[in-house]
Scaffold this motif. Structure first.
Motif, PDB file in Angstrom:
ATOM      1  N   ASP A 190      66.100 -13.191 -24.126  1.00 22.43           N
ATOM      2  CA  ASP A 190      66.149 -14.588 -23.666  1.00 22.43           C
ATOM      3  C   ASP A 190      66.243 -15.545 -24.851  1.00 22.43           C
ATOM      4  OD1 ASP A 190      65.855 -13.583 -21.159  1.00 22.43           O
ATOM      5  OD2 ASP A 190      63.736 -14.111 -20.929  1.00 22.43           O
ATOM      6  N   VAL A 191      65.601 -15.183 -25.965  1.00 21.86           N
ATOM      7  CA  VAL A 191      65.631 -16.033 -27.168  1.00 21.86           C
ATOM      8  C   VAL A 191      67.063 -16.087 -27.717  1.00 21.86           C
ATOM      9  CG1 VAL A 191      64.694 -16.344 -29.506  1.00 21.86           C
ATOM     10  CG2 VAL A 191      63.244 -15.388 -27.711  1.00 21.86           C
ATOM     11  N   ILE A 192      67.743 -14.933 -27.714  1.00 17.57           N
ATOM     12  CA  ILE A 192      69.126 -14.886 -28.211  1.00 17.57           C
ATOM     13  C   ILE A 192      70.029 -15.695 -27.281  1.00 17.57           C
ATOM     14  CG2 ILE A 192      70.962 -13.382 -29.076  1.00 17.57           C
ATOM     15  CD1 ILE A 192      68.960 -11.045 -28.836  1.00 17.57           C
ATOM     16  N   GLU A 193      69.829 -15.535 -25.979  1.00 16.77           N
ATOM     17  CA  GLU A 193      70.653 -16.267 -25.007  1.00 16.77           C
ATOM     18  C   GLU A 193      70.489 -17.775 -25.189  1.00 16.77           C
ATOM     19  OE1 GLU A 193      71.394 -16.706 -20.173  1.00 16.77           O
ATOM     20  OE2 GLU A 193      69.791 -15.393 -20.887  1.00 16.77           O
ATOM     21  N   ALA A 194      69.237 -18.220 -25.383  1.00 16.53           N
ATOM     22  CA  ALA A 194      68.976 -19.660 -25.554  1.00 16.53           C
ATOM     23  C   ALA A 194      69.677 -20.180 -26.811  1.00 16.53           C
ATOM     24  CB  ALA A 194      67.469 -19.910 -25.628  1.00 16.53           C
ATOM     25  N   HIS A 195      69.606 -19.415 -27.894  1.00 18.01           N
ATOM     26  CA  HIS A 195      70.268 -19.819 -29.141  1.00 18.01           C
ATOM     27  C   HIS A 195      71.788 -19.871 -28.955  1.00 18.01           C
ATOM     28  CE1 HIS A 195      71.576 -19.917 -33.303  1.00 18.01           C
ATOM     29  NE2 HIS A 195      72.295 -18.839 -33.073  1.00 18.01           N
ATOM     30  N   PHE A 196      72.331 -18.847 -28.323  1.00 16.74           N
ATOM     31  CA  PHE A 196      73.773 -18.742 -28.099  1.00 16.74           C
ATOM     32  C   PHE A 196      74.282 -19.913 -27.259  1.00 16.74           C
ATOM     33  CE2 PHE A 196      77.085 -16.995 -25.148  1.00 16.74           C
ATOM     34  CZ  PHE A 196      78.108 -16.853 -26.083  1.00 16.74           C
ATOM     35  N   MET A 197      73.576 -20.216 -26.161  1.00 18.48           N
ATOM     36  CA  MET A 197      74.011 -21.306 -25.280  1.00 18.48           C
ATOM     37  C   MET A 197      73.866 -22.666 -25.969  1.00 18.48           C
ATOM     38  SD  MET A 197      75.428 -19.979 -22.732  1.00 18.48           S
ATOM     39  CE  MET A 197      75.899 -21.602 -22.122  1.00 18.48           C
ATOM     40  N   ALA A 198      72.838 -22.813 -26.811  1.00 20.75           N
ATOM     41  CA  ALA A 198      72.665 -24.076 -27.549  1.00 20.75           C
ATOM     42  C   ALA A 198      73.848 -24.304 -28.487  1.00 20.75           C
ATOM     43  CB  ALA A 198      71.351 -24.056 -28.336  1.00 20.75           C
ATOM     44  N   CYS A 199      74.331 -23.222 -29.122  1.00 14.65           N
ATOM     45  CA  CYS A 199      75.496 -23.330 -30.015  1.00 14.65           C
ATOM     46  C   CYS A 199      76.745 -23.713 -29.235  1.00 14.65           C
ATOM     47  CB  CYS A 199      75.744 -22.010 -30.746  1.00 14.65           C
ATOM     48  SG  CYS A 199      74.523 -21.643 -32.008  1.00 14.65           S
ATOM     49  N   ILE A 200      76.959 -23.067 -28.086  1.00 14.23           N
ATOM     50  CA  ILE A 200      78.139 -23.374 -27.268  1.00 14.23           C
ATOM     51  C   ILE A 200      78.118 -24.840 -26.830  1.00 14.23           C
ATOM     52  CG2 ILE A 200      79.089 -23.000 -24.944  1.00 14.23           C
ATOM     53  CD1 ILE A 200      79.049 -20.089 -25.397  1.00 14.23           C
ATOM     54  N   LYS A 201      76.929 -25.318 -26.461  1.00 11.55           N
ATOM     55  CA  LYS A 201      76.810 -26.725 -26.016  1.00 11.55           C
ATOM     56  C   LYS A 201      77.067 -27.678 -27.180  1.00 11.55           C
ATOM     57  CE  LYS A 201      73.823 -25.659 -22.119  1.00 11.55           C
ATOM     58  NZ  LYS A 201      72.459 -25.581 -21.590  1.00 11.55           N
ATOM     59  N   GLU A 202      76.557 -27.334 -28.353  1.00 11.52           N
ATOM     60  CA  GLU A 202      76.803 -28.180 -29.532  1.00 11.52           C
ATOM     61  C   GLU A 202      78.300 -28.207 -29.863  1.00 11.52           C
ATOM     62  OE1 GLU A 202      75.760 -28.485 -34.293  1.00 11.52           O
ATOM     63  OE2 GLU A 202      74.562 -27.133 -33.056  1.00 11.52           O
ATOM     64  N   ALA A 203      78.944 -27.037 -29.788  1.00  8.89           N
ATOM     65  CA  ALA A 203      80.384 -26.968 -30.077  1.00  8.89           C
ATOM     66  C   ALA A 203      81.175 -27.816 -29.075  1.00  8.89           C
ATOM     67  CB  ALA A 203      80.861 -25.511 -30.037  1.00  8.89           C
TER      68      ALA A 203
END
Length: 275
Positions: free
Chosen positions: A119-132
């Protein structure tokens, strides 16, 4: 986006042969054999190392097992950086397989973030996609997607399913025809020779005169030390996904085709080998 699907596929299926060995000071009940894996460049270490963990836990006393972490030649490897970026930054010009050391003790709090679950990896990954997407489309595309679309991006990455991921990610790589490109390019530049985590700033893919900005233009603007002086030799290599793209390559094309699944272009600047 221009449809160079073969490039997208080649990027997605890039692999790094890797040999995992247990740190010599870990207490084992019997000798730990090395473990070999083909690591997907586009994924994250903590997402693809369940087999490594199981392999070494068999020989460890259970009371000795705490959070797993990895290092290469004394450098703890950041799990929230994609695997391909870690390799390009720390091990580009070394012989394969990549030799990674596995630890279960003495977690380096100063160097690494904890990762207790996927879940920690998913949260980080989605935060990056949203920032991009905030950079590319003022967040309009990601905000118009449904929760199930966000989940499909994550599941596509987690399960290494190219078609599943790109069915949704394609929308994040599009732009109105009248715009000729994204609003800003999501990129991060990492330098092997500095402690600074990375360089990131606003950069448009199209110049004010309408011409396409290139990778060379980006580097001149953001990291001029990566460009060889006109009368001097090139002292650095600029790596994306293990290759050195030509500096004349349009940055818009690179963003569409050579971004990692988190939608960022992760660019490594490393010293050029002297031999």
């Amino acid at each position: 986006m221009t449809d160079d699907k073969d490039v997208l596929r080649d990027v997605w299926f890039g692999r790094i042969p890797t040999c995992f060995t247990l740190y010599q000071d870990e207490i084992t009940e019997r000798e730990a054999e090395p473990y070999y894996l083909l690591l997907p460049r586009i994924s994250y270490l903590t997402l693809v190392t369940d087999k490594v963990k199981k392999h070494f836990q068999k020989v460890l006393r259970q009371e000795e097992v705490s959070e797993i972490w990895f290092e290469y030649e004394g450098t703890p490897l950041k799990w929230h950086y994609p695997i391909g970026l870690l390799f390009d930054l720390h091990a580009s010009n070394t012989a394969l397989p990549w030799s990674i050391t596995v630890h279960f003790k003495n977690f380096p709090e100063k160097d690494l973030l904890h990762c207790h679950s996927k879940d920690v990896i998913e949260a980080h990954f989605m935060a990056c996609i949203k920032e991009a997407d905030a950079l590319k489309h003022k967040s309009q595309v990601i905000n118009e997607m449904q929760k199930k679309d966000h989940k499909q991006l994550w599941m596509g990455l987690q399960n290494d399913k190219f078609e599943q991921f790109w069915a949704i990610n394609r929308k994040l790589m599009e732009y109105p025809p009248e715009d000729s490109g994204f609003r800003y390019i999501p990129f991060r530049i990492y330098q092997a020779t500095t402690e600074r985590p990375f360089i990131q700033k606003l950069f448009r893919p199209i110049a004010s005169g309408g011409q396409l900005h290139t990778l060379g233009d980006l580097l001149k603007d953001v990291c001029p030390s990566a460009i060889a002086p006109e009368d001097g030799e090139q002292k650095t290599q600029v790596m994306i996904h293990g290759i050195e793209p030509m500096l004349e390559t349009p940055i818009q094309w690179l963003s569409e085709h050579m971004s990692y699944p988190d939608n960022f272009l992760h660019i490594s600047i490393i010293p050029r080998p002297t031999d």
